[in-house]
Motif scaffolding. Structure first.
Motif, short mmCIF file in Angstrom:
data_model
loop_
_atom_site.label_atom_id
_atom_site.label_comp_id
_atom_site.label_asym_id
_atom_site.label_seq_id
_atom_site.Cartn_x
_atom_site.Cartn_y
_atom_site.Cartn_z
N LEU A 150 0.81 -1.23 0.00
CA LEU A 150 0.00 0.00 0.00
C LEU A 150 0.84 1.27 0.00
O LEU A 150 0.31 2.35 -0.25
N LYS B 223 -7.03 2.34 4.28
CA LYS B 223 -6.69 0.94 4.05
C LYS B 223 -5.55 0.50 4.98
O LYS B 223 -5.57 -0.61 5.53
N ASP C 264 -6.85 0.03 8.46
CA ASP C 264 -7.57 -1.24 8.59
C ASP C 264 -6.60 -2.40 8.79
O ASP C 264 -6.85 -3.31 9.60
#
Length: 296
Positions: A179, A273, A276
């Motif tokens: 990411l 994201k 999370d």
């Protein structure tokens, strides 16, 4: 392989006119704590049993219970005169004090007296024969063997659970690393805005302080170090699982380190994201630590 701190074993035997049953059980503990429940007249066994156990067990709260009784026969029921005298004297004192206070007590029956601890101990029990002591000593090795078999079986189950959890942690950490490129543009904009705010107030700062502020901003947005440490902790934990020695304390420490990195990852994320993933890591690490509490 791992060994669990929880276990149970039982063993029975008979010799020299006695029958007995051993029970050995353990639960989690920070260190090694061995507690005995042996008849006083067999306390001579405690030192050697403790020595044997300390070789086999390094952690856990362990209790060893021995129930022993004389086999049925004409001498099966005997009285310990010293214990009986102590009980009768105590009853007499209680009755005298109660009478002086105007309190009526129900007289104690013979069966009541017999139930007091030690009254029905056979006197010869307190001088155990060599044959009896030898038979009891011979039970310790098979008792420990059965106990360790159960602890090893539970340890194998713990190994499977912890290995799976480490795989999941590694997978989440890899996802977090992937990411970073997706997050880089957003972080660049956040970093530029933060630097702009610093530059607006640079009139109140010297060059050294300005450099420090910019460095702090850079550190607060970079999670590369946390991700690298998570990968390193996974590798270290796997090495411990394969070491074949008691590793419970080290694994517990590693769980603390895992949790520290996951917390920092969440605080630096600034990306939904990535946050999370950090939260999923925290839940998983907490579950792993619960399992680690069972490891010797």
């Amino acid at each position: 392989m791992l060994t669990s701190m929880t276990g149970f074993a039982a063993h029975t035997g008979s010799a020299d006119g006695f029958s007995w049953g051993w029970e050995l059980r353990s639960v989690n503990g920070k260190g090694f704590d061995l507690r005995f429940r042996l008849p006083d007249w067999l306390s001579v066994l405690e030192a050697e049993i403790r020595k044997q156990f300390s070789v086999e067990i390094t952690r856990g709260s362990v209790s060893l219970n021995l129930r022993i009784a004389r086999d049925a026969g004409e001498n099966a029921v005997e009285i310990n005169p010293d214990a009986l005298n102590r009980v009768l004297q105590a009853i007499a004192q209680i009755e005298d004090r109660a009478g002086a206070s105007g309190v009526n007590l129900t007289p104690a029956s013979a069966s009541d007296v017999m139930n007091f601890r030690g009254v029905m101990d056979a006197p010869q029990n307190r001088d155990a024969s060599d044959a009896l002591l030898s038979a009891l000593r011979a039970d310790i090795a098979p008792l420990l063997s059965s106990f360790n078999e159960m602890r090893s079986a539970e340890g194998a189950a713990l190994y499977a659970v912890l290995s799976r959890q480490l795989d999941e942690i590694e997978s989440l950490t890899t996802q977090a690393s992937a990411l970073l490129n997706e997050r880089s543009e957003d972080m660049a904009n956040i970093f530029k805005a933060a630097i702009a705010r610093v530059m607006e107030s640079r009139a109140d700062m010297d060059e050294t302080r300005l450099a420090q502020e910019i460095a702090v901003l850079a550190v607060k947005t970079d999670v590369t170090e946390e991700i690298d440490r998570l990968h390193a902790h996974v590798s270290a934990a796997r090495d411990l699982l394969e070491s074949g020695v008691p590793v419970g304390r080290k694994l517990d420490f590693l769980c603390q380190e895992f949790n520290r990195e996951a917390n920092t990852l969440c605080s630096k994320a600034q990306n939904a994201k990535l946050t999370d993933i950090g939260l999923a890591l925290k839940v998983l690490i907490d579950q792993m630590r619960e399992q680690v509490q069972n490891v010797e």
